[in-house]
Design a protein around this motif. Structure first.
Motif, short mmCIF file in Angstrom:
data_model
loop_
_atom_site.label_atom_id
_atom_site.label_comp_id
_atom_site.label_asym_id
_atom_site.label_seq_id
_atom_site.Cartn_x
_atom_site.Cartn_y
_atom_site.Cartn_z
N TRP A 29 0.80 -1.22 0.00
CA TRP A 29 0.00 0.00 0.00
C TRP A 29 0.83 1.27 0.00
CZ3 TRP A 29 -4.79 -0.51 -1.40
CH2 TRP A 29 -5.44 -1.74 -1.20
N ASN A 30 1.94 1.24 0.67
CA ASN A 30 2.73 2.47 0.73
C ASN A 30 3.25 2.86 -0.64
OD1 ASN A 30 2.70 3.45 3.41
ND2 ASN A 30 3.86 1.67 4.03
N SER A 31 3.80 1.88 -1.33
CA SER A 31 4.31 2.21 -2.66
C SER A 31 3.16 2.48 -3.62
CB SER A 31 5.20 1.09 -3.18
OG SER A 31 4.49 -0.11 -3.22
N LEU A 32 2.06 1.79 -3.38
CA LEU A 32 0.88 2.04 -4.21
C LEU A 32 0.45 3.51 -4.09
CD1 LEU A 32 -2.28 -0.21 -4.39
CD2 LEU A 32 -2.52 2.24 -4.06
N ALA A 33 0.42 3.98 -2.85
CA ALA A 33 -0.01 5.36 -2.64
C ALA A 33 0.90 6.33 -3.37
CB ALA A 33 -0.04 5.67 -1.14
N LYS A 34 2.19 6.03 -3.30
CA LYS A 34 3.14 6.92 -3.98
C LYS A 34 3.00 6.83 -5.48
CE LYS A 34 6.72 6.62 -0.47
NZ LYS A 34 7.88 5.79 -0.13
N SER A 35 2.99 5.58 -5.96
CA SER A 35 2.93 5.39 -7.40
C SER A 35 1.68 5.98 -8.01
CB SER A 35 3.00 3.89 -7.73
OG SER A 35 4.14 3.32 -7.15
N GLY A 86 0.26 8.48 -7.03
CA GLY A 86 0.28 9.93 -6.92
C GLY A 86 -0.69 10.48 -5.90
N LEU A 87 -1.10 9.62 -4.99
CA LEU A 87 -2.02 10.07 -3.94
C LEU A 87 -1.25 10.62 -2.76
CD1 LEU A 87 -4.44 7.03 -4.09
CD2 LEU A 87 -5.12 9.40 -4.48
N LYS A 88 -1.70 11.73 -2.25
CA LYS A 88 -1.04 12.31 -1.08
C LYS A 88 -1.64 11.70 0.18
CE LYS A 88 0.24 16.74 -3.08
NZ LYS A 88 -0.15 16.49 -4.48
N ARG A 89 -1.78 10.41 0.16
CA ARG A 89 -2.35 9.69 1.29
C ARG A 89 -1.34 8.65 1.76
NH1 ARG A 89 -7.49 11.23 3.48
NH2 ARG A 89 -8.57 12.34 1.86
N THR A 90 -1.51 8.22 2.99
CA THR A 90 -0.67 7.15 3.48
C THR A 90 -1.16 5.84 2.88
OG1 THR A 90 -2.08 6.67 5.36
CG2 THR A 90 -0.39 8.35 5.65
N GLY A 91 -0.28 4.87 2.85
CA GLY A 91 -0.69 3.56 2.37
C GLY A 91 -1.81 3.00 3.21
N LYS A 92 -1.70 3.28 4.46
CA LYS A 92 -2.72 2.84 5.40
C LYS A 92 -4.10 3.39 5.03
CE LYS A 92 -2.13 2.17 10.27
NZ LYS A 92 -1.61 2.72 11.50
N SER A 93 -4.10 4.65 4.76
CA SER A 93 -5.36 5.31 4.43
C SER A 93 -5.94 4.74 3.14
CB SER A 93 -5.13 6.82 4.29
OG SER A 93 -6.32 7.48 3.97
N CYS A 94 -5.05 4.51 2.18
CA CYS A 94 -5.50 3.93 0.90
C CYS A 94 -6.10 2.54 1.12
CB CYS A 94 -4.33 3.83 -0.08
SG CYS A 94 -3.71 5.43 -0.62
N ARG A 95 -5.40 1.76 1.90
CA ARG A 95 -5.88 0.41 2.17
C ARG A 95 -7.26 0.45 2.81
NH1 ARG A 95 -5.91 -2.05 6.87
NH2 ARG A 95 -6.40 -4.27 6.85
N LEU A 96 -7.40 1.30 3.81
CA LEU A 96 -8.66 1.40 4.52
C LEU A 96 -9.78 1.84 3.58
CD1 LEU A 96 -9.29 1.01 7.56
CD2 LEU A 96 -9.40 3.48 7.73
#
Length: 228
Positions: A45-51, A53-63
Motif C-alpha cells: 500500500w505504501n508504494s501504491l499510494a506513492k505510485s 500519486g495520492l497524497k495519502r498514506t498507504g494505510k489510508s488507501c488500504r482502509l
DNA sequence: AACATCGCCAACCGCGGTATG
DNA sequence: CCATACCGCGGTTGGCGATGT
C-alpha cells in the motif's frame, strides 16, 4: 523496538516529506485509487499510494479500498440474518471483527464494529440496567463491555435465544422486545459527506434507507477514464 | 426558529505481528 | 539473530444529520 506503520500516521514516513492528506476522501482521489488498483492490483500500500500519486498514506488507501471502494463491498443495512451471525460469532470470538467479517461476505470489519457499538452495545446497556443484577431477566443480559472482550464470559445470547428472536421461516424479523435497532438513515452521514465532497448525483434508495453515491458511478467513471 | 443532544459512520491512531535485508 | 519497514487489526474520535427541547 520502534513500531512503524500507524505511528507516524501512515507507514512510510521514510521519504515522505510531501504533505499527507487526511480526512474525507474526494471523488478524484477515489477514482485515482480505483483506477490504479484496477490496473496494478492492490497490496504494497505504501508504494501504491506513492505510485498512484495520492497524497495519502498507504494505510489510508488500504482502509479506503477495503471499507468502501472494493467492488464487492456491500453497502446498506445489516440484515437480521447478518445480525444473528454477528451475535453468534461475537459470542464465540469476542471483538475479533475482521474474523467475524470474513463470515459476512461483503461486510467490513469496520462496519460490523460500528454496528456492534452503535446498536448492540446500546441494547446491552439498556438490558443490563433494566434487568438489574438478576440473572433471570431476558436471558440475554450476561454481558458487559469487559466481558465482550474476553472470550469466556461474553455470552450475549445463546443461539437458541437468538433464534427465538429471529424467525427464518417467516421472513419477518421479530425483534427482541428490548432490541431497538434502527435501520433507517444509516448512510445519511455518508451521503452528506459525499454530497459535500462529490458534486455528482447520488443513487438514493429510499425504500431500503440506503443513501450513497453508487459504486456504479465510480466504476463507470473509471471505465470512461480508461477509455473502455 | 434556535439551540442542545444523540446517533451514526468514516477515518485516524497506536500497537502487535510478520516479512525482509 | 537483529533492525527496520510494512501490514492488518481493534479502539477511538471527529463531523454531520436527525431528533428533541
Amino acid at each position: 523496538m520502534e513500531k512503524r506503520g500507524g505511528g507516524n500516521s501512515g507507514g512510510s514516513g521514510s521519504s515522505g516529506e510531501a504533505e499527507v492528506r487526511k480526512g474525507p476522501w474526494t471523488m478524484e482521489e477515489d477514482l485515482i485509487l480505483i483506477n490504479y488498483i484496477a490496473n496494478h492490483g492492490d497490496g504494497v500500500w505504501n508504494s501504491l499510494a506513492k505510485s498512484a500519486g495520492l497524497k495519502r498514506t498507504g494505510k489510508s488507501c488500504r482502509l479506503r479500498w477495503l471499507n468502501y471502494l472494493r467492488p464487492d463491498v456491500r453497502r446498506g443495512n445489516i440484515t437480521p440474518e447478518e445480525q444473528l451471525i454477528i451475535m453468534e460469532l461475537h459470542a464465540k470470538w469476542g471483538n475479533r471483527w475482521s474474523k467475524i467479517a470474513k463470515h459476512l461476505p461483503g461486510r467490513t470489519d469496520n462496519e460490523i464494529k460500528n454496528f456492534w457499538r452503535t446498536r448492540i452495545q446500546k441494547y446491552i446497556k439498556q438490558d443490563v440496567t433494566t434487568t438489574t443484577t438478576s440473572s433471570v431477566g431476558s436471558g440475554c443480559s450476561e454481558i458487559n463491555d469487559q466481558a465482550a472482550s474476553t472470550s469466556s464470559h461474553n455470552v450475549f445470547c445463546t443461539q437458541d435465544q437468538a433464534m427465538e428472536t429471529y424467525s427464518p421461516t417467516t421472513t419477518s424479523y421479530q425483534q427482541h422486545p428490548n432490541m431497538d435497532f434502527n435501520y433507517g438513515n444509516q448512510y445519511s452521514a455518508a451521503a452528506t459527506t459525499a454530497t459535500a465532497d462529490y458534486p455528482i448525483p447520488m443513487n438514493v434508495d429510499d425504500q431500503s434507507g440506503e443513501n450513497y453515491w453508487g459504486m456504479d458511478d465510480i466504476w463507470s467513471s473509471m471505465h470512461l477514464l480508461n477509455g473502455n
